[in-house]
Design a protein around this motif. Structure first.
Motif, PDB file in Angstrom:
ATOM      1  N   UNK A  87      14.012  21.333  10.173  1.00 38.97           N
ATOM      2  CA  UNK A  87      15.193  22.150  10.453  1.00 38.97           C
ATOM      3  C   UNK A  87      15.093  23.548   9.836  1.00 38.97           C
ATOM      4  N   UNK A  88      13.928  23.856   9.284  1.00 45.47           N
ATOM      5  CA  UNK A  88      13.706  25.146   8.626  1.00 45.47           C
ATOM      6  C   UNK A  88      14.780  25.419   7.575  1.00 45.47           C
ATOM      7  N   UNK A  89      15.062  24.386   6.797  1.00 45.95           N
ATOM      8  CA  UNK A  89      16.061  24.460   5.735  1.00 45.95           C
ATOM      9  C   UNK A  89      15.388  24.199   4.393  1.00 45.95           C
ATOM     10  N   UNK A  90      16.140  24.462   3.335  1.00 47.63           N
ATOM     11  CA  UNK A  90      15.620  24.155   2.013  1.00 47.63           C
ATOM     12  C   UNK A  90      16.771  23.951   1.043  1.00 47.63           C
ATOM     13  N   UNK A  91      16.500  23.256  -0.049  1.00 46.60           N
ATOM     14  CA  UNK A  91      17.427  23.113  -1.167  1.00 46.60           C
ATOM     15  C   UNK A  91      16.757  23.680  -2.407  1.00 46.60           C
ATOM     16  N   UNK A  92      17.564  24.303  -3.243  1.00 43.58           N
ATOM     17  CA  UNK A  92      17.040  24.903  -4.471  1.00 43.58           C
ATOM     18  C   UNK A  92      17.689  24.230  -5.674  1.00 43.58           C
ATOM     19  N   UNK A  93      16.864  23.576  -6.482  1.00 44.65           N
ATOM     20  CA  UNK A  93      17.353  22.975  -7.726  1.00 44.65           C
ATOM     21  C   UNK A  93      16.992  23.931  -8.848  1.00 44.65           C
ATOM     22  N   UNK A  94      17.987  24.553  -9.445  1.00 42.32           N
ATOM     23  CA  UNK A  94      17.719  25.635 -10.394  1.00 42.32           C
ATOM     24  C   UNK A  94      17.120  25.140 -11.704  1.00 42.32           C
ATOM     25  N   UNK A  95      17.453  23.910 -12.121  1.00 45.46           N
ATOM     26  CA  UNK A  95      16.924  23.398 -13.394  1.00 45.46           C
ATOM     27  C   UNK A  95      16.579  21.913 -13.229  1.00 45.46           C
ATOM     28  N   UNK A  96      15.376  21.649 -12.721  1.00 44.31           N
ATOM     29  CA  UNK A  96      14.889  20.285 -12.487  1.00 44.31           C
ATOM     30  C   UNK A  96      14.188  19.832 -13.770  1.00 44.31           C
ATOM     31  N   UNK A  97      14.817  18.919 -14.508  1.00 51.66           N
ATOM     32  CA  UNK A  97      14.245  18.409 -15.767  1.00 51.66           C
ATOM     33  C   UNK A  97      12.934  17.699 -15.464  1.00 51.66           C
ATOM     34  N   UNK A  98      11.911  17.995 -16.262  1.00 51.46           N
ATOM     35  CA  UNK A  98      10.582  17.466 -15.973  1.00 51.46           C
ATOM     36  C   UNK A  98      10.505  15.941 -16.008  1.00 51.46           C
ATOM     37  N   UNK A  99      11.433  15.269 -16.695  1.00 56.35           N
ATOM     38  CA  UNK A  99      11.411  13.804 -16.768  1.00 56.35           C
ATOM     39  C   UNK A  99      12.362  13.141 -15.774  1.00 56.35           C
ATOM     40  N   UNK A 100      12.955  13.956 -14.904  1.00 52.25           N
ATOM     41  CA  UNK A 100      13.840  13.415 -13.869  1.00 52.25           C
ATOM     42  C   UNK A 100      13.013  13.056 -12.636  1.00 52.25           C
ATOM     43  N   UNK A 101      13.375  11.938 -11.974  1.00 57.28           N
ATOM     44  CA  UNK A 101      12.654  11.499 -10.770  1.00 57.28           C
ATOM     45  C   UNK A 101      13.174  12.240  -9.533  1.00 57.28           C
ATOM     46  N   UNK A 102      12.329  12.327  -8.528  1.00 55.52           N
ATOM     47  CA  UNK A 102      12.713  12.983  -7.277  1.00 55.52           C
ATOM     48  C   UNK A 102      13.832  12.228  -6.591  1.00 55.52           C
ATOM     49  N   UNK A 103      13.792  10.915  -6.647  1.00 52.02           N
ATOM     50  CA  UNK A 103      14.799  10.097  -5.979  1.00 52.02           C
ATOM     51  C   UNK A 103      16.197  10.374  -6.515  1.00 52.02           C
ATOM     52  N   UNK A 104      16.269  10.767  -7.806  1.00 52.79           N
ATOM     53  CA  UNK A 104      17.579  11.035  -8.413  1.00 52.79           C
ATOM     54  C   UNK A 104      18.241  12.249  -7.767  1.00 52.79           C
ATOM     55  N   UNK A 105      17.471  13.281  -7.494  1.00 54.92           N
ATOM     56  CA  UNK A 105      18.031  14.458  -6.831  1.00 54.92           C
ATOM     57  C   UNK A 105      18.314  14.190  -5.357  1.00 54.92           C
TER      58      UNK A 105
END
Length: 389
Positions: free
Chosen positions: A287-305
């Motif tokens: 869809x030529x879209x994107x999401x921006x996570x400004x502060x992704x904690x390095x120990x957080x999993x992708x599934x959580x976001x």
């Protein structure tokens, strides 16, 4: 024959006078134009014309010829130009005042006192136009001719203050106070310069402390990235350079803080516990879209976001609600070879960034997200070399 006026002459004069009695003098003053007419007479003029036209103002042209007669001595001409400049200065016509003072200096008269005044007055006109450096040059020239010229010293102090040369302003004040110890303006200007100097020094100390703090923080950040074996993308012209550790850090800083949101202050940072927090991009090519996570904690999993993004309030572009967290495939692209590496949604960000083939580009980690088994996913992946993380 009787003496007296010859016969017939009185009759001619009487006729001449009688003619004037019958004609109205059209060029005379009246209550409607007397102010305008008076203003045409040089002695009554409130303001000199901008451009002197000899035909329109013959009286002024005549006076000017007399005033600026080149047969006069250089001293007389210089004094005339000084007076003219003073007149313009009082009218706040500083540009014309400068021209007049300059013409006076061009006469190169032998009167050093007069030349010092011309330089000092021109400095004042320059100062009011905001030409502080030109004004300062003039007062320096004036003091060479007359070292203790108090007006030149005061105007020099004002220039130094405007140019933020506070130490020099104080020094000039001290020199002036040796000439006139009770000069009120110099006393006040010295206090002002001293106060502003202290403020500037305090601000400079604060800036240095801030730079030192930022340098320490940046070094700690770069060390944390190196410890985790995270690689940053380097263009060919940078990667080919041989440099020492300090230069390497400079290059890394340039690469790290060149992300798409770095201007807004959204860059990777260390939190109070020493953990890295990254600005991460989720890309949805379908869809030529994107999401921006400004502060992704390095120990957080992708599934959580993903569970938050595609939870109850799905994005408006996902009208078919295909992007369910457990039905998504994640990939990152190898910047060098162009291969795609599949990412387990249960992985943490640090696990992906520490991958041997992952390279962070422009300070923003990027993850491609597709719907598993969709037609778009099959077309997108076709022809690409896939690697499993």
């Amino acid at each position: 024959m009787a003496s007296g006026t010859p016969p017939g002459e009185d009759d001619g004069m009487d006729a001449f006078i009688e003619q004037f009695k019958k004609q109205k003098y059209k060029a005379g003053f009246n209550e409607d134009n007397w102010e305008e007419e008076f203003d045409k007479i040089p002695i009554f003029m409130k303001k000199a014309p901008e451009e002197l036209d000899p035909l329109e103002h013959p009286e002024l042209a005549c006076i000017q010829t007399i005033l600026y007669d080149e047969d006069q001595s250089p001293e007389e001409l210089a004094k005339t130009y000084k007076n003219e400049g003073n007149h313009y200065f009082k009218e706040k016509n500083y540009k014309k005042a400068i021209i007049s003072y300059t013409e006076g200096l061009k006469r190169k008269c032998s009167d050093s006192e007069l030349n010092a005044i011309l330089h000092t007055n021109r400095a004042a006109a320059q100062f009011y136009l905001g030409n502080n450096r030109s004004a300062l040059n003039d007062v320096i020239a004036a003091r060479k001719l007359k070292p203790n010229h108090l007006k030149a010293i005061i105007r020099g102090v004002l220039c130094h203050i405007e140019l933020k040369n506070y130490s020099k302003a104080i020094a000039w004040c001290d020199e002036g106070l040796q000439v006139e110890p009770k000069e009120k303006q110099l006393i006040e200007l010295r206090a002002k310069a001293d106060k502003q100097k202290r403020v500037e020094e305090r601000n400079l100390r604060k800036e240095k402390l801030k730079e030192k703090k930022e340098r320490v923080q940046t070094e700690a950040l770069l060390n944390a990235i190196k410890e985790r074996k995270i690689k940053l993308f380097q263009p060919q012209e940078l990667s080919s350079q041989n440099s020492d550790d300090e230069e390497d850090d400079r290059v890394l800083k340039a690469l790290l803080f060149d992300g798409i949101n770095s201007e807004n202050g959204i860059v990777v940072h260390l939190d109070e516990n020493g953990n890295l927090n990254w600005p991460v991009l989720f890309l949805y090519p379908e869809y030529e879209q994107m999401d921006f996570i400004s502060a992704f904690h390095e120990n957080t999993r992708f599934i959580d976001h993903l569970s938050v993004i595609f939870g109850e309030n799905v994005p408006p572009w996902d009208a078919e609600k295909k992007y369910e967290p457990n039905n998504l495939e994640l990939y990152f692209e190898d910047e060098q070879g162009g291969d795609l590496f599949q990412v387990d949604p249960m992985c943490t960000l640090q696990q992906v960034l520490s991958h041997a083939r992952y390279v962070v580009k422009a300070g923003n980690p990027r993850i491609i997200i597709l719907v598993r088994g969709s037609s778009f996913s099959r077309d997108f992946l076709s022809g690409k070399k896939l690697q499993v993380n």
